[in-house]
Write an enzyme that holds these catalytic residues in place. Sequence first.
Site, short mmCIF file in Angstrom:
data_model
loop_
_atom_site.label_atom_id
_atom_site.label_comp_id
_atom_site.label_asym_id
_atom_site.label_seq_id
_atom_site.Cartn_x
_atom_site.Cartn_y
_atom_site.Cartn_z
N GLY A 33 0.92 -0.90 -0.13
CA GLY A 33 0.29 0.04 0.08
C GLY A 33 0.54 0.80 -0.14
CG LEU A 34 -0.59 4.90 -2.42
CD1 LEU A 34 -1.22 5.78 -1.75
CD2 LEU A 34 0.31 5.10 -3.52
N GLY A 36 2.36 5.61 4.70
CA GLY A 36 1.13 6.09 5.19
C GLY A 36 -0.06 5.20 5.36
CB SER A 37 -1.79 3.14 3.16
OG SER A 37 -1.08 1.96 2.91
N GLY A 38 -0.98 2.95 6.12
CA GLY A 38 -1.01 2.27 7.68
C GLY A 38 -0.19 0.56 7.74
CE LYS A 39 3.58 0.09 2.91
NZ LYS A 39 2.75 1.68 2.89
CB SER A 40 5.13 0.27 9.40
OG SER A 40 5.61 0.86 8.48
CB SER A 107 5.34 -4.25 -2.83
OG SER A 107 4.29 -4.35 -1.63
P1 ADP Z 1 3.16 2.99 6.17
O1 ADP Z 1 3.21 1.21 7.13
O2 ADP Z 1 2.09 2.70 5.05
O3 ADP Z 1 3.76 4.37 5.76
P2 ADP Z 1 2.19 3.65 8.29
O4 ADP Z 1 1.71 2.91 9.88
O5 ADP Z 1 3.66 4.58 8.64
O6 ADP Z 1 2.26 4.04 7.35
O7 ADP Z 1 1.40 5.35 8.98
C1 ADP Z 1 0.39 4.89 9.23
C2 ADP Z 1 0.01 6.52 10.09
O8 ADP Z 1 -1.70 6.51 10.03
C3 ADP Z 1 0.60 6.06 11.80
O9 ADP Z 1 0.44 7.56 11.66
C4 ADP Z 1 -1.07 5.64 11.98
O10 ADP Z 1 -1.18 6.43 13.56
C5 ADP Z 1 -2.31 6.43 11.62
N1 ADP Z 1 -3.77 5.88 10.91
C6 ADP Z 1 -4.85 6.85 11.36
N2 ADP Z 1 -6.00 5.79 11.00
C7 ADP Z 1 -5.48 4.60 11.28
C8 ADP Z 1 -5.68 3.12 10.95
N3 ADP Z 1 -7.12 3.12 11.21
N4 ADP Z 1 -5.00 1.80 10.60
C9 ADP Z 1 -3.59 2.63 10.37
N5 ADP Z 1 -3.07 3.47 10.39
C10 ADP Z 1 -3.30 4.53 11.03
#
Ligand code: ADP
Length: 202
Positions: A33-34, A36-40, A107
């Site tokens: 996913g993009l 900031g999408s929430g993967k980590s 990816s």
């Molecule tokens: P990625 O790994 O995809 O780059 P991150 O997990 O690092 O994304 O960042 C996602 C951000 O979105 C975090 O700051 C997280 O706290 C926020 N967030 C808000 N709502 C959600 C949710 N429902 N699920 C996952 N992340 C969320």
Amino acid sequence: MADNNVVWHGLSVSKDERCDLNKQKPCLIWFTGLSGSGKSTIANALDRWLYDNGYHTYLLDGDNVRHGLNKDLGFSDEDRVENIRRVGEVSKLFVDAGVITLSAFISPFKSERKIVKDMFDDSEYLEVFINTPLSVCEERDPKGLYAKARKGEIKQFTGIDSEYESPDSPDIAIDTSIDSVGDAVSSIVQLLKARKILKSVL
Ligand code: ADP
């Protein structure tokens, strides 16, 4: 390239034996996913849930791997594909060791995800598409990277000036602008139970 004098050495402890000792069925859970999408965030929450419930796991995270194993790679299309190929190989070693492996990497290209998928049996691979809209990822901008990309300070940033190719048939898709982290973890746990990777009753 491995030369012809490098011969595969058979290991005396089999994967099945390692799985028996670990009392679990290993697999690779691949998060795409993009930025900031929430993967980590979701992968870490799922990892915590699995650990707390007695499973042997390991989480490979894009940013962390780029600090070590892949620190020689940049963000050209070629380097991105090599980044993912190496992570696929490392994930395969972890699965071979009997570990439930979570890998969180943007990816962005279908072809690179296919390279990883093809390294695994269908029963051992799950693709989790964190399908959060670009506008939401950009608004969150947890690392300030979208702002830099919009100003042209980062080139080839996925979603801005480098393409993200959405999966056609992920095993599960989660939009974190709708689902909470807890909802996302529950949905993935249900899927893992349905696939008999996790026991239905703990
Ligand atoms: P990625 O790994 O995809 O780059 P991150 O997990 O690092 O994304 O960042 C996602 C951000 O979105 C975090 O700051 C997280 O706290 C926020 N967030 C808000 N709502 C959600 C949710 N429902 N699920 C996952 N992340 C969320």
